[in-house]
Design a protein around this motif. Structure first.
Motif, mmCIF file in Angstrom:
data_model
loop_
_atom_site.group_PDB
_atom_site.id
_atom_site.type_symbol
_atom_site.label_atom_id
_atom_site.label_comp_id
_atom_site.label_asym_id
_atom_site.label_seq_id
_atom_site.Cartn_x
_atom_site.Cartn_y
_atom_site.Cartn_z
ATOM 1 N N GLY A 174 0.821 -1.196 0.000
ATOM 2 C CA GLY A 174 0.000 0.000 0.000
ATOM 3 C C GLY A 174 0.860 1.253 0.000
ATOM 4 N N ALA A 175 0.220 2.401 -0.180
ATOM 5 C CA ALA A 175 0.910 3.686 -0.155
ATOM 6 C C ALA A 175 0.099 4.653 0.697
ATOM 7 N N ALA A 176 0.781 5.643 1.260
ATOM 8 C CA ALA A 176 0.125 6.613 2.132
ATOM 9 C C ALA A 176 0.854 7.944 2.035
ATOM 10 N N TYR A 177 0.198 8.976 2.518
ATOM 11 C CA TYR A 177 0.784 10.317 2.595
ATOM 12 C C TYR A 177 0.859 10.711 4.062
ATOM 13 N N LEU A 178 2.000 11.241 4.472
ATOM 14 C CA LEU A 178 2.114 11.761 5.829
ATOM 15 C C LEU A 178 3.198 12.822 5.879
ATOM 16 N N LYS A 179 3.340 13.408 7.047
ATOM 17 C CA LYS A 179 4.413 14.376 7.289
ATOM 18 C C LYS A 179 5.377 13.799 8.305
ATOM 19 N N ILE A 180 6.663 13.999 8.051
ATOM 20 C CA ILE A 180 7.708 13.660 9.005
ATOM 21 C C ILE A 180 8.474 14.936 9.292
ATOM 22 N N ASP A 181 8.404 15.391 10.530
ATOM 23 C CA ASP A 181 8.988 16.680 10.927
ATOM 24 C C ASP A 181 8.497 17.809 10.025
ATOM 25 N N GLY A 182 7.229 17.746 9.662
ATOM 26 C CA GLY A 182 6.611 18.783 8.837
ATOM 27 C C GLY A 182 6.836 18.642 7.347
#
Length: 370
Positions: A174-182
């Motif tokens: 699967g794939a996802a979108y997120l933020k790491i340290d903004g």
């Protein structure tokens, strides 16, 4: 190192961690760190490692015909690939030879195709030529983005603590979108090690910010995150039977010979399908096999494989190394098909001496997510 070699945006942190570098596909890449490749390999199997894989190519494709185009250009079924999912596939010539093996991610508004570093320009030309009859935009995003692989049994729990949203609910592939340290990051629950983990894609301008943040957070949470070089990446992919282009794969090798028929959707009209279909009814003269040395010796690429009964040459080693997870010296070999049966005894010519070896059931290591 020669001045013509390219460096990824993570080069300075590799140097700070005392990496040993070597040329790879035109890049100056970290091969191993002070602990050594075997220790790095075992650390990923048991804990957590991060790999700089920014040398690999990343193409963005979009447009009205992008789904039908990729379904034609790639051997696997792209037509039914769901949004926020990925699939392994092959780029083939019309005669069935393998141009490259790729990963295709279907994201929210475009497709991402990850290609091997050594094949980037060749793959771009190939796809560019194929798209003349399709309404598709093809963009090389390799320079403006970076890629990290975070792999190991502790990968998902760790990323659940550092990302803006948990990844534990994202399925394998699967794939996802997120933020790491903004920083905006595209995450694929994919990898090349046989362990669970992810691959991260984000802007090159944020490379060092994200890298440093991952190590700060790992220390804060008591997670033993270690950088891993290409030598351990090779042994980690070798054990579960994942191919490496230029070794198990080439334009002179077909998916049928490489045991990658499963990556071909023959109900779709992909490039090379008809040539491969014609081979269904005829035995391929060679097939990929894995062997384990029964005598002491280290099999290396190019070593000849012999029939012990008469000494005739029946194949060649394409990858050979020590496999730490099974504590054995092993190799992938292309053999005359009559010698592929599990349990068949062979001889490998290692520096002029014949060493006993046995064909074994693949893979050496079953991926942890199966």
């Amino acid at each position: 190192m020669g001045s013509t070699l390219k460096q990824t945006p993570f080069y300075t942190v590799h140097k700070e961690k005392n990496a040993r570098f070597a040329p790879f596909a035109g890049w100056e890449m970290p091969i191993q760190y002070p602990s050594g490749a075997i220790a790095e390999h075992r650390h990923v199997r048991a804990h957590l490692g991060v790999f700089d894989t920014s040398h690999m190519g990343r193409f963005e494709l979009r447009g009205k015909d992008v789904v039908s185009f990729l379904d034609y250009a790639v051997s696997s079924d792209i037509l039914t690939l769901a949004e926020n999912a990925s699939r392994y596939g092959l780029l083939c010539r019309e005669d069935g030879g393998i141009i490259d093996d790729v990963f295709v991610y279907r994201l929210q508004d475009h497709f991402l195709v990850v290609v091997n570093a050594s094949n980037l320009e060749k793959d771009y030309r190939h796809l560019d030529a194929l798209r003349k009859d399709f309404d598709v935009q093809l963009l090389d995003r390799s320079t403006e983005t970076v890629m990290l692989a975070i792999q190991g049994p502790e990968a998902i729990p760790f990323l659940d603590t550092v990302g803006s949203a948990p990844l534990s609910g994202t399925p394998r592939f699967g794939a996802a979108y997120l933020k790491i340290d903004g920083v905006d990051v595209v995450v694929g629950r994919t990898g090349y090690t046989g362990e669970d983990g992810v691959e991260l894609f984000f802007g090159s301008e944020s490379a060092l910010q994200v890298w440093n943040y991952l190590f700060v957070e790992a220390e804060k949470h008591g997670t033993d995150l270690q950088p891993i070089g290409l030598a351990a990446r090779d042994s980690l992919r070798f054990e579960p039977g994942f191919p490496l282009y230029g070794h198990e794969l080439s334009e002179d090798i077909t998916p049928l010979e490489a045991r990658l028929k499963w990556a071909c959707e023959f109900d779709r009209n992909f490039v090379g399908r008809d040539a491969l279909r014609k081979r269904f009814d005829s035995a391929d003269p060679r097939k990929l096999a894995t062997i384990v040395l029964r005598d002491r010796g280290v099999p290396r690429e190019g070593c000849a494989v012999h029939d012990p009964s008469d000494g005739s040459e029946i194949g060649l080693v394409v990858t050979g190394m020590y496999a730490p997870s099974v504590d054995a010296y092993a190799a992938n070999v292309y053999l005359d098909s009559t010698f592929n049966k599990v349990g068949t005894m062979l001889e490998i010519d290692i520096r002029g001496k014949r060493k006993a070896a046995e064909v074994i059931k693949r893979p050496l290591y079953t991926p942890s997510y199966r």
